[in-house]
Design an enzyme around this catalytic site. Structure first.
Site, PDB file in Angstrom:
ATOM      1  N   ASP A   1      -0.799   1.682  -4.178  1.00 14.31           N
ATOM      2  CA  ASP A   1      -1.395   0.312  -4.993  1.00 14.31           C
ATOM      3  C   ASP A   1      -2.818   0.817  -5.632  1.00 14.31           C
ATOM      4  O   ASP A   1      -3.490  -0.067  -5.897  1.00 14.31           O
ATOM      5  CB  ASP A   1      -1.571  -0.914  -3.958  1.00 14.31           C
ATOM      6  CG  ASP A   1      -2.956  -0.524  -2.680  1.00 14.31           C
ATOM      7  OD1 ASP A   1      -2.378   0.876  -2.411  1.00 14.31           O
ATOM      8  OD2 ASP A   1      -3.496  -1.639  -2.380  1.00 14.31           O
TER       9      ASP A   1
ATOM     10  N   ASP B   1      -2.006   6.452  -3.806  1.00 14.14           N
ATOM     11  CA  ASP B   1      -1.333   5.944  -3.327  1.00 14.14           C
ATOM     12  C   ASP B   1      -0.580   4.680  -4.237  1.00 14.14           C
ATOM     13  O   ASP B   1      -1.701   4.317  -4.791  1.00 14.14           O
ATOM     14  CB  ASP B   1      -1.517   5.421  -1.655  1.00 14.14           C
ATOM     15  CG  ASP B   1      -2.766   4.047  -1.759  1.00 14.14           C
ATOM     16  OD1 ASP B   1      -2.979   3.813  -2.843  1.00 14.14           O
ATOM     17  OD2 ASP B   1      -2.431   3.752  -1.089  1.00 14.14           O
TER      18      ASP B   1
ATOM     19  N   ASP C   1      -5.560   2.364  -3.745  1.00 13.86           N
ATOM     20  CA  ASP C   1      -6.576   2.100  -3.228  1.00 13.86           C
ATOM     21  C   ASP C   1      -7.674   3.478  -2.080  1.00 13.86           C
ATOM     22  O   ASP C   1      -7.857   3.687  -1.892  1.00 13.86           O
ATOM     23  CB  ASP C   1      -7.102   1.349  -2.724  1.00 13.86           C
ATOM     24  CG  ASP C   1      -6.222   0.927  -1.464  1.00 13.86           C
ATOM     25  OD1 ASP C   1      -4.882   1.957  -1.474  1.00 13.86           O
ATOM     26  OD2 ASP C   1      -6.122   0.062  -0.542  1.00 13.86           O
TER      27      ASP C   1
ATOM     28  N   SER D   1       1.265  -1.201  -0.172  1.00 10.10           N
ATOM     29  CA  SER D   1      -0.214  -0.220  -0.195  1.00 10.10           C
ATOM     30  C   SER D   1       1.056   1.250  -0.118  1.00 10.10           C
ATOM     31  O   SER D   1       1.887   1.184  -1.012  1.00 10.10           O
ATOM     32  CB  SER D   1      -0.901  -0.246   1.120  1.00 10.10           C
ATOM     33  OG  SER D   1      -2.083   1.273   1.217  1.00 10.10           O
TER      34      SER D   1
END
Length: 472
Positions: free
Chosen positions: A300, A298, A302, A146
């Site tokens: 990834d 960000d 999400d 993340s």
């Protein structure tokens, strides 16, 4: 250094399966580094597994990923024993070893007779959730850490609905994981009819992007003269985000240095939209081109952060603030057109500001709050869908910049977020208002709110002891 740490360290150092490169890293470790790398097995919790990359029992590496994949395969076979076609979708981000962990996971699943569908290159987390649903898979794996820094990677698992496993599901997988031999010893047991691996073609990207674009509320707003700066923070969203921006006609200038899928995150001080450091380069570019809005996803893809210019400086909105504005924008426009469902529902978490709840309630929308973690929101969407009655999903969010508008994804979705945030900001801009002015107006209606988030690090065995002390 404890005896357990020393024993684990020696076990790794002498293991014939470790490479010379891994042994070299082990030999170079200080006592403090040895303690942090070996004082425990890396934890697989309700949000999956996340840790610093490198050799060690408390690290993310090919051995700990292999063990997790064996456990997930066994969990899936036990849970879906009556399902004829068993397949799992896999995606990964820009981090070190993400492609390798993806291929390793696919091989383990194949050993157990489970097909694997994975992308030809990195993709955002929400598209993995979409892929699970679109390809009728029994589960999903996302290789990502993340918004963590470059030293980290992670491993998240999804159920057949495209939602991360809630505790009552993942608890069984953790039981299986804990019953397996240690990470250096565990092996898969190939079945005679191994599964196959398949590359997911670009048609899935097309379907996902098309659905994101249907979420527009006022698609005909004039976009002339409204300038946006966008950064994917070196991550997975660049291609999809720029495609959406271009197809919807926005004037967007990306932060070029941060569009490279660099595992070292070389052009940003932080890939986390919640930090001021993440906005340094976007603000420089925004000042240069005299932009009206900054949006970022960000690594990834999400989460989404945004900032606006109040006339003298750039101001970042928190996740609570930006979501409150978006809730009001969506619900006010839908209510004015008679499109807001009579049994609509907003989902949030218990640590989220209650401003969003007040706004939703003012429009007659039901509110349900859950424990921290978007999986609970995705699970509730699926629950009501299966029941066939109950409230209709309108919006879901949590305070850490994660929100969902269209439930074709069952996780927070940064691409959906920036699409609607840009439209919302443009809407207020055309009315002569900054986002700050719109937010003040909103609070005059529902009360002024202030929320603060603090982050702390507790490394090593001493850190774990301190957390236990604080918790108890």
């Amino acid at each position: 250094m404890s005896n357990a740490v020393l024993s684990n360290y020696v076990r790794w150092l002498l293991c014939p399966k470790t490479t010379e490169e891994e042994r070299s890293i082990l030999r170079s470790m200080s006592d403090k580094e040895k303690d942090d790398a070996f004082f425990q097995d890396i934890e697989f919790g309700t949000a999956g597994m996340r840790g610093i990359l490198g050799p060690g029992t408390n690290r993310l590496n090919r051995f700990t990923v292999k063990k997790a994949s064996v456990a997930f395969a066994l969990y899936l076979l036990e849970t879906f024993k009556d399902v004829e076609k068993k397949a799992v979708a896999i995606a990964y981000d820009n981090r070190w070893f993400s492609p390798e962990f993806c291929e390793l996971s696919a091989e383990i699943l194949n050993d157990y007779g489970i097909d694997a569908y994975y992308f030809d290159s990195l993709r955002p987390t929400p598209e993995l959730s979409f892929a699970v649903r679109e390809l009728n898979c029994i589960g999903g794996i996302m290789i990502t850490a993340s918004h963590n820094s470059k030293e980290y990677n992670g491993y998240k698992v999804y159920d057949e609905t495209g939602c991360q496993l809630v505790p009552e599901k993942i608890s069984r997988m953790i039981e299986i994981l804990n019953s397996l031999p240690d990470e250096l010893t565990v092996e898969s047991n190939p079945v005679p009819e191994r599964g196959e691996s398949h590359i997911i073609d670009s048609s899935l990207d097309d379907k996902y992007v098309a659905l994101v674009e249907t979420l527009q509320i006022n698609p005909d707003l004039k976009k002339d003269g409204f300038k946006i700066v966008y950064t994917p923070q070196h991550g997975t969203s660049y291609e999809n985000a720029m495609r959406v921006f271009n197809e919807l006609g926005y004037d967007v200038t990306p932060v070029a240095a941060q569009c490279e899928h660099d595992p070292n995150f070389g052009a940003t001080l932080s890939p986390n939209p919640e930090t001021a450091e993440a906005f340094i380069e976007p603000i420089k570019l925004a000042e240069e081109i005299k932009a009206n809005l900054i949006v970022m996803t960000d690594p990834d893809g999400d989460r989404c952060g945004l900032a606006y210019n109040n006339g003298t400086e750039w101001v970042r909105l928190t996740g609570n603030e930006s979501a409150a504005l978006l809730i009001d924008y969506i619900m006010s426009n839908k209510a004015a057109r008679g499109e807001l469902p009579a049994n609509g529902a907003l989902y949030d978490t218990v640590v989220t500001s209650d401003l969003g709840r007040k706004i939703a309630t003012s429009y007659g929308v039901n509110v349900e709050s859950f424990l921290t973690g978007f999986k609970y929101i995705g699970h509730q969407i699926d629950h009501y869908e299966k029941v066939g009655s109950g409230p209709e999903f309108v919006f879901g969010y949590e305070e850490s910049y994660g929100c969902l508008v269209g439930p074709f994804v069952r996780d927070k979705d940064g691409i959906q977020a920036i699409t609607l945030y840009c439209e919302m900001a443009l809407y207020h801009h055309l009315q002569g208002k900054t986002l700050g002015e719109a937010f003040v107006e909103l609070q005059k209606k529902h009360g002024f709110h202030k929320a603060t988030t603090k982050s702390f690090m507790f490394p090593g065995s001493d850190g774990k002891d301190k957390m236990v002390t604080l918790y108890c």
